[in-house]
Motif scaffolding. Structure first.
Motif, PDB file in Angstrom:
ATOM      1  N   GLN A  79     117.450 -58.557  32.745  1.00 26.27           N
ATOM      2  CA  GLN A  79     116.874 -58.528  31.405  1.00 26.27           C
ATOM      3  C   GLN A  79     117.950 -58.781  30.365  1.00 26.27           C
ATOM      4  OE1 GLN A  79     115.423 -54.434  31.247  1.00 26.27           O
ATOM      5  NE2 GLN A  79     117.031 -53.922  29.795  1.00 26.27           N
ATOM      6  N   GLY A  80     117.506 -59.114  29.153  1.00 27.87           N
ATOM      7  CA  GLY A  80     118.429 -59.225  28.038  1.00 27.87           C
ATOM      8  C   GLY A  80     118.976 -57.854  27.689  1.00 27.87           C
ATOM      9  N   LEU A  81     120.122 -57.836  27.030  1.00 25.25           N
ATOM     10  CA  LEU A  81     120.828 -56.581  26.766  1.00 25.25           C
ATOM     11  C   LEU A  81     121.191 -56.463  25.290  1.00 25.25           C
ATOM     12  CD1 LEU A  81     123.282 -57.041  29.750  1.00 25.25           C
ATOM     13  CD2 LEU A  81     121.253 -55.578  29.728  1.00 25.25           C
ATOM     14  N   PRO A  82     121.297 -55.235  24.788  1.00 20.84           N
ATOM     15  CA  PRO A  82     121.719 -55.058  23.400  1.00 20.84           C
ATOM     16  C   PRO A  82     123.208 -55.380  23.227  1.00 20.84           C
ATOM     17  CG  PRO A  82     120.659 -53.054  24.267  1.00 20.84           C
ATOM     18  CD  PRO A  82     120.882 -53.980  25.415  1.00 20.84           C
ATOM     19  N   THR A  83     123.520 -56.053  22.149  1.00 21.96           N
ATOM     20  CA  THR A  83     124.914 -56.366  21.825  1.00 21.96           C
ATOM     21  C   THR A  83     125.579 -55.138  21.218  1.00 21.96           C
ATOM     22  OG1 THR A  83     124.282 -58.650  21.353  1.00 21.96           O
ATOM     23  CG2 THR A  83     126.417 -57.916  20.503  1.00 21.96           C
ATOM     24  N   ILE A  84     126.779 -54.842  21.704  1.00 22.65           N
ATOM     25  CA  ILE A  84     127.575 -53.763  21.128  1.00 22.65           C
ATOM     26  C   ILE A  84     128.501 -54.335  20.057  1.00 22.65           C
ATOM     27  CG2 ILE A  84     129.385 -52.058  21.581  1.00 22.65           C
ATOM     28  CD1 ILE A  84     128.180 -51.796  24.439  1.00 22.65           C
ATOM     29  N   ASN A  85     129.180 -55.417  20.408  1.00 18.06           N
ATOM     30  CA  ASN A  85     130.151 -56.023  19.495  1.00 18.06           C
ATOM     31  C   ASN A  85     130.425 -57.444  19.961  1.00 18.06           C
ATOM     32  OD1 ASN A  85     132.028 -56.151  17.392  1.00 18.06           O
ATOM     33  ND2 ASN A  85     133.702 -55.475  18.700  1.00 18.06           N
ATOM     34  N   PHE A  86     130.746 -58.341  19.021  1.00 20.28           N
ATOM     35  CA  PHE A  86     131.210 -59.656  19.435  1.00 20.28           C
ATOM     36  C   PHE A  86     132.053 -60.279  18.343  1.00 20.28           C
ATOM     37  CE2 PHE A  86     127.706 -61.335  17.032  1.00 20.28           C
ATOM     38  CZ  PHE A  86     127.939 -62.679  16.820  1.00 20.28           C
ATOM     39  N   ARG A  87     132.869 -61.231  18.772  1.00 27.41           N
ATOM     40  CA  ARG A  87     133.723 -61.961  17.839  1.00 27.41           C
ATOM     41  C   ARG A  87     133.701 -63.439  18.189  1.00 27.41           C
ATOM     42  NH1 ARG A  87     139.525 -61.452  17.365  1.00 27.41           N
ATOM     43  NH2 ARG A  87     139.445 -63.688  17.132  1.00 27.41           N
ATOM     44  N   VAL A  88     134.006 -64.247  17.205  1.00 26.13           N
ATOM     45  CA  VAL A  88     134.026 -65.694  17.382  1.00 26.13           C
ATOM     46  C   VAL A  88     135.300 -66.242  16.756  1.00 26.13           C
ATOM     47  CG1 VAL A  88     132.884 -67.873  16.819  1.00 26.13           C
ATOM     48  CG2 VAL A  88     131.510 -65.833  17.233  1.00 26.13           C
ATOM     49  N   ASP A  89     135.921 -67.195  17.447  1.00 26.04           N
ATOM     50  CA  ASP A  89     137.003 -67.984  16.875  1.00 26.04           C
ATOM     51  C   ASP A  89     136.515 -69.421  16.815  1.00 26.04           C
ATOM     52  OD1 ASP A  89     138.958 -65.923  16.590  1.00 26.04           O
ATOM     53  OD2 ASP A  89     139.344 -66.035  18.739  1.00 26.04           O
ATOM     54  N   LEU A 126     136.767 -78.239  23.084  1.00 19.23           N
ATOM     55  CA  LEU A 126     136.430 -76.860  22.802  1.00 19.23           C
ATOM     56  C   LEU A 126     136.341 -76.679  21.285  1.00 19.23           C
ATOM     57  CD1 LEU A 126     136.004 -74.121  24.254  1.00 19.23           C
ATOM     58  CD2 LEU A 126     138.466 -73.736  23.992  1.00 19.23           C
ATOM     59  N   VAL A 127     135.171 -76.252  20.779  1.00 19.98           N
ATOM     60  CA  VAL A 127     134.995 -76.094  19.336  1.00 19.98           C
ATOM     61  C   VAL A 127     134.969 -74.630  18.895  1.00 19.98           C
ATOM     62  CG1 VAL A 127     133.867 -78.333  19.072  1.00 19.98           C
ATOM     63  CG2 VAL A 127     132.469 -76.298  19.402  1.00 19.98           C
ATOM     64  N   ALA A 128     134.600 -73.734  19.802  1.00 17.21           N
ATOM     65  CA  ALA A 128     134.579 -72.313  19.461  1.00 17.21           C
ATOM     66  C   ALA A 128     134.642 -71.494  20.745  1.00 17.21           C
ATOM     67  CB  ALA A 128     133.313 -71.955  18.687  1.00 17.21           C
ATOM     68  N   ILE A 129     135.175 -70.281  20.597  1.00 21.22           N
ATOM     69  CA  ILE A 129     135.186 -69.335  21.716  1.00 21.22           C
ATOM     70  C   ILE A 129     134.700 -67.992  21.191  1.00 21.22           C
ATOM     71  CG2 ILE A 129     136.986 -70.471  23.052  1.00 21.22           C
ATOM     72  CD1 ILE A 129     139.005 -68.499  21.904  1.00 21.22           C
ATOM     73  N   GLY A 130     134.096 -67.231  22.072  1.00 25.07           N
ATOM     74  CA  GLY A 130     133.634 -65.910  21.679  1.00 25.07           C
ATOM     75  C   GLY A 130     133.778 -64.928  22.817  1.00 25.07           C
ATOM     76  N   ARG A 131     133.808 -63.676  22.473  1.00 27.57           N
ATOM     77  CA  ARG A 131     133.805 -62.587  23.459  1.00 27.57           C
ATOM     78  C   ARG A 131     132.854 -61.534  22.915  1.00 27.57           C
ATOM     79  NH1 ARG A 131     138.722 -59.853  26.574  1.00 27.57           N
ATOM     80  NH2 ARG A 131     138.177 -61.596  27.931  1.00 27.57           N
ATOM     81  N   ALA A 132     132.022 -61.023  23.814  1.00 25.58           N
ATOM     82  CA  ALA A 132     131.045 -60.022  23.395  1.00 25.58           C
ATOM     83  C   ALA A 132     130.933 -58.918  24.429  1.00 25.58           C
ATOM     84  CB  ALA A 132     129.686 -60.679  23.183  1.00 25.58           C
ATOM     85  N   SER A 133     130.576 -57.738  23.940  1.00 24.86           N
ATOM     86  CA  SER A 133     130.278 -56.621  24.832  1.00 24.86           C
ATOM     87  C   SER A 133     128.815 -56.230  24.630  1.00 24.86           C
ATOM     88  CB  SER A 133     131.223 -55.444  24.568  1.00 24.86           C
ATOM     89  OG  SER A 133     131.158 -55.027  23.226  1.00 24.86           O
ATOM     90  N   TYR A 134     128.201 -55.805  25.724  1.00 22.79           N
ATOM     91  CA  TYR A 134     126.768 -55.498  25.752  1.00 22.79           C
ATOM     92  C   TYR A 134     126.536 -54.192  26.491  1.00 22.79           C
ATOM     93  CZ  TYR A 134     126.721 -60.462  24.711  1.00 22.79           C
ATOM     94  OH  TYR A 134     126.962 -61.686  24.135  1.00 22.79           O
ATOM     95  N   ALA A 135     125.504 -53.460  26.089  1.00 21.06           N
ATOM     96  CA  ALA A 135     125.099 -52.248  26.794  1.00 21.06           C
ATOM     97  C   ALA A 135     124.368 -52.671  28.068  1.00 21.06           C
ATOM     98  CB  ALA A 135     124.194 -51.398  25.911  1.00 21.06           C
ATOM     99  N   THR A 136     124.882 -52.266  29.215  1.00 19.42           N
ATOM    100  CA  THR A 136     124.326 -52.734  30.494  1.00 19.42           C
ATOM    101  C   THR A 136     123.384 -51.750  31.160  1.00 19.42           C
ATOM    102  OG1 THR A 136     126.291 -51.949  31.660  1.00 19.42           O
ATOM    103  CG2 THR A 136     126.265 -54.265  30.988  1.00 19.42           C
ATOM    104  N   GLN A 137     123.232 -50.561  30.614  1.00 18.94           N
ATOM    105  CA  GLN A 137     122.254 -49.643  31.181  1.00 18.94           C
ATOM    106  C   GLN A 137     120.881 -50.227  30.915  1.00 18.94           C
ATOM    107  OE1 GLN A 137     123.155 -45.875  29.374  1.00 18.94           O
ATOM    108  NE2 GLN A 137     124.430 -45.295  31.108  1.00 18.94           N
ATOM    109  N   LEU A 138     120.125 -50.465  31.993  1.00 15.85           N
ATOM    110  CA  LEU A 138     118.821 -51.091  31.847  1.00 15.85           C
ATOM    111  C   LEU A 138     117.870 -50.157  31.130  1.00 15.85           C
ATOM    112  CD1 LEU A 138     118.456 -52.843  35.296  1.00 15.85           C
ATOM    113  CD2 LEU A 138     119.238 -53.785  33.139  1.00 15.85           C
TER     114      LEU A 138
END
Length: 145
Positions: A79-89, A126-138
């Motif tokens: 399933q899809g997950l809630p985003t905790i945090n993310f960043r983009v360069d 490569l035009v952009a990079i990102g890193r994100a964290s997500y809540a994985t508890q279903l």
């Protein structure tokens, strides 16, 4: 263990979300062993930084990075997950180009997962990079009142 989501499952989920459907994401490859998800995104006038410029605005790019990173983990967890945090360069302008987006799961922990996302133009730059964290508890989605 959760059901792995396949390309058809992801297409159904993408179509069911008005925003994701509007982004017009199309899954091009899934590799469960490498824990990668590849998605293509066509340029549209609504994504332009300035009308007629053909240059992608950073907002849609950020939304695409967040969504593809989310479903790289989500395809493994069912399933899809809630985003905790993310960043983009943003590394270079994306102009007059469709995009190829590759997300790689870096960690799929019990409570938090992390994905790295690379965004390429049609020339493979490569035009952009990102890193994100997500809540994985279903969880079961709740209806808001």
């Amino acid at each position: 263990m959760s059901k792995l989501l396949n390309q058809d499952d992801l297409a159904t989920i993408f179509a069911a979300s008005p925003f994701i459907h509007w982004l017009n994401l199309s899954v091009t490859a899934i590799d469960y062993d490498a824990q990668t998800l590849e998605v293509s995104v066509p340029m549209r006038p609504e994504f332009e930084r300035k009308a007629g410029s053909g240059q992608w605005h950073g907002g849609p790019l950020a939304s695409i990075i967040d969504t593809v990173g989310d479903f790289a983990l989500g395809m493994l967890l069912g399933q899809g997950l809630p985003t905790i945090n993310f960043r983009v360069d943003y590394l270079r302008p994306a102009i007059d180009t469709d995009l190829q987006v590759v997300a790689r799961v870096r960690r799929a922990g019990r409570s938090v997962g992390v994905a790295d996302v690379d965004v390429f133009n049609q020339s493979g730059q490569l035009v952009a990079i990102g890193r994100a964290s997500y809540a994985t508890q279903l969880t079961t989605p709740e209806k808001s009142s």
